[in-house]
Design an enzyme around this catalytic site. Sequence first.
Site, PDB file in Angstrom:
ATOM      1  N   PRO A   2      10.972 -23.249  11.643  1.00 47.22           N
ATOM      2  CA  PRO A   2      10.136 -22.284  10.934  1.00 47.22           C
ATOM      3  C   PRO A   2      10.984 -21.321  10.111  1.00 47.22           C
ATOM      4  O   PRO A   2      12.009 -20.836  10.577  1.00 47.22           O
ATOM      5  CB  PRO A   2       9.422 -21.545  12.077  1.00 47.22           C
ATOM      6  CG  PRO A   2       9.467 -22.473  13.238  1.00 47.22           C
ATOM      7  CD  PRO A   2      10.747 -23.243  13.086  1.00 47.22           C
ATOM      8  N   GLU A   3      10.558 -21.069   8.873  1.00 50.82           N
ATOM      9  CA  GLU A   3      11.239 -20.111   8.027  1.00 50.82           C
ATOM     10  C   GLU A   3      10.353 -18.876   7.872  1.00 50.82           C
ATOM     11  O   GLU A   3       9.319 -18.749   8.530  1.00 50.82           O
ATOM     12  CB  GLU A   3      11.598 -20.759   6.690  1.00 50.82           C
ATOM     13  CG  GLU A   3      12.558 -21.940   6.861  1.00 50.82           C
ATOM     14  CD  GLU A   3      13.069 -22.509   5.542  1.00 50.82           C
ATOM     15  OE1 GLU A   3      13.095 -21.767   4.546  1.00 50.82           O
ATOM     16  OE2 GLU A   3      13.444 -23.697   5.529  1.00 50.82           O
ATOM     17  N   LYS A  61      13.378 -14.112  11.043  1.00 52.29           N
ATOM     18  CA  LYS A  61      12.683 -15.074  11.889  1.00 52.29           C
ATOM     19  C   LYS A  61      12.483 -14.568  13.313  1.00 52.29           C
ATOM     20  O   LYS A  61      11.972 -15.292  14.150  1.00 52.29           O
ATOM     21  CB  LYS A  61      13.461 -16.393  11.904  1.00 52.29           C
ATOM     22  CG  LYS A  61      13.664 -16.995  10.523  1.00 52.29           C
ATOM     23  CD  LYS A  61      14.539 -18.225  10.599  1.00 52.29           C
ATOM     24  CE  LYS A  61      14.987 -18.663   9.218  1.00 52.29           C
ATOM     25  NZ  LYS A  61      15.905 -19.820   9.266  1.00 52.29           N
ATOM     26  N   HIS A 108       3.625 -29.231  26.189  1.00 54.76           N
ATOM     27  CA  HIS A 108       4.914 -28.549  26.096  1.00 54.76           C
ATOM     28  C   HIS A 108       4.772 -27.043  26.333  1.00 54.76           C
ATOM     29  O   HIS A 108       5.586 -26.259  25.856  1.00 54.76           O
ATOM     30  CB  HIS A 108       5.555 -28.816  24.730  1.00 54.76           C
ATOM     31  CG  HIS A 108       5.779 -30.277  24.456  1.00 54.76           C
ATOM     32  ND1 HIS A 108       6.628 -31.055  25.203  1.00 54.76           N
ATOM     33  CD2 HIS A 108       5.220 -31.103  23.526  1.00 54.76           C
ATOM     34  CE1 HIS A 108       6.615 -32.296  24.742  1.00 54.76           C
ATOM     35  NE2 HIS A 108       5.773 -32.349  23.731  1.00 54.76           N
ATOM     36  N   ARG A 131      11.159 -28.780  21.748  1.00 53.70           N
ATOM     37  CA  ARG A 131      12.598 -29.031  21.792  1.00 53.70           C
ATOM     38  C   ARG A 131      13.370 -27.995  22.598  1.00 53.70           C
ATOM     39  O   ARG A 131      14.576 -28.129  22.774  1.00 53.70           O
ATOM     40  CB  ARG A 131      13.146 -29.088  20.360  1.00 53.70           C
ATOM     41  CG  ARG A 131      12.544 -30.252  19.560  1.00 53.70           C
ATOM     42  CD  ARG A 131      13.031 -30.252  18.124  1.00 53.70           C
ATOM     43  NE  ARG A 131      12.428 -31.351  17.371  1.00 53.70           N
ATOM     44  CZ  ARG A 131      12.531 -31.494  16.058  1.00 53.70           C
ATOM     45  NH1 ARG A 131      13.203 -30.603  15.353  1.00 53.70           N
ATOM     46  NH2 ARG A 131      11.960 -32.511  15.439  1.00 53.70           N
ATOM     47  N   ARG A 187      30.933 -11.781  -2.480  1.00 58.24           N
ATOM     48  CA  ARG A 187      31.323 -12.934  -1.667  1.00 58.24           C
ATOM     49  C   ARG A 187      31.980 -14.003  -2.530  1.00 58.24           C
ATOM     50  O   ARG A 187      31.705 -14.122  -3.719  1.00 58.24           O
ATOM     51  CB  ARG A 187      30.088 -13.540  -0.976  1.00 58.24           C
ATOM     52  CG  ARG A 187      29.353 -12.591  -0.041  1.00 58.24           C
ATOM     53  CD  ARG A 187      30.160 -12.280   1.186  1.00 58.24           C
ATOM     54  NE  ARG A 187      29.491 -11.337   2.062  1.00 58.24           N
ATOM     55  CZ  ARG A 187      28.739 -11.691   3.110  1.00 58.24           C
ATOM     56  NH1 ARG A 187      28.568 -12.974   3.407  1.00 58.24           N
ATOM     57  NH2 ARG A 187      28.161 -10.768   3.862  1.00 58.24           N
ATOM     58  N   ARG A 297      23.135 -30.799   6.337  1.00 53.54           N
ATOM     59  CA  ARG A 297      21.733 -30.939   5.955  1.00 53.54           C
ATOM     60  C   ARG A 297      21.697 -31.566   4.570  1.00 53.54           C
ATOM     61  O   ARG A 297      22.572 -32.336   4.215  1.00 53.54           O
ATOM     62  CB  ARG A 297      21.038 -29.569   5.974  1.00 53.54           C
ATOM     63  CG  ARG A 297      20.813 -29.041   7.373  1.00 53.54           C
ATOM     64  CD  ARG A 297      20.207 -27.655   7.389  1.00 53.54           C
ATOM     65  NE  ARG A 297      21.176 -26.619   7.086  1.00 53.54           N
ATOM     66  CZ  ARG A 297      20.900 -25.320   7.106  1.00 53.54           C
ATOM     67  NH1 ARG A 297      19.671 -24.903   7.388  1.00 53.54           N
ATOM     68  NH2 ARG A 297      21.818 -24.428   6.823  1.00 53.54           N
TER      69      ARG A 297
END
Length: 314
Positions: A2-3, A61, A108, A131, A187, A297
């Site tokens: 989830p974002e 989050k 679950h 999970r 950065r 990813r």
Amino acid sequence: MPELPEVETVRDGLDRLVVGAVVRDVEVFRDYSVRRQDGGPAGFADQLRGRRLDAAVRRGKFLWLPLGAPAGAGTASDDGAALLAHLGMSGQLLVRDPAVAGDWAHPHLRVRLHLAGAPSGAEYLDFVDQRTFGHLSVVDLEPTPDGAPGGLGSDLAAVPEPAAHIGRDPLDPAFDADAVVAAVRRRRTGIKRALLDQGLLSGVGNIYADEALWRARLHFARATDRLRPVEVRRALDAATEVMTESLAQGGTSFDALYVNVNGESGYFARGLAAYGREGEPCPRCGTPIRRDAFMNRSSYTCPVCQPRPRTGRW
């Protein structure tokens, strides 16, 4: 995982459906889901029984519900404690009314809070996690350095210690875009890595980073210290835009692992322009979308709209 729009959808549901309820009892079905709690499952339950859920708050989050005394015993949270939830890869917080849905339990189901006095009439707040990377705990709230509200959905200038290190997100009213632009340009990294850096800004994950960079016409490997301020601001504005649109549609769901508090899926996946569309035509120019490996990813870009830099940072 989830974002930000998905977590904000859950926060909004909790705010509407369970804030004001009192926790009557707690059942922990899997000890690992409260692994960060001092005192384990028994300590977790003891700190929640009889407490009121005073608000639903989010920073990035992280979700938390400040705890107050039972209804009728005062209005303010009495000891600065909160129920903290991190959803991990597959965690769900489901608000359930057995009078409507029956007493069926999710296979679950890891933790169940029995509620009284919820504005929705719901009796259960269930933590479901296939999970098991997510977790719940009761934590102390710490004052924020700037005295501003700790997160979206709160007037309290406090934040749980586990969330104190992360930056504010683009949907937070206290988000300082100019400061983030300056920090990004200091950065020496790629722009996508910067967007994913929770210390700079929170809530942007792989999906929305790719979508924001597609909208901003920036390749993910563009070096942050070589970007103009207007280009960084364009990426931040695009991230805000895409997450706001996703939030309006309940988030992005690719399978049953992400749902809102009513168990419903979001629909923003239907409007994705780049993410997960390898080989499909770019909605803007028709060039097939390209997929590249990125931080274990994938990143999805349009080779024409987002030209690869000669000296990028991957």
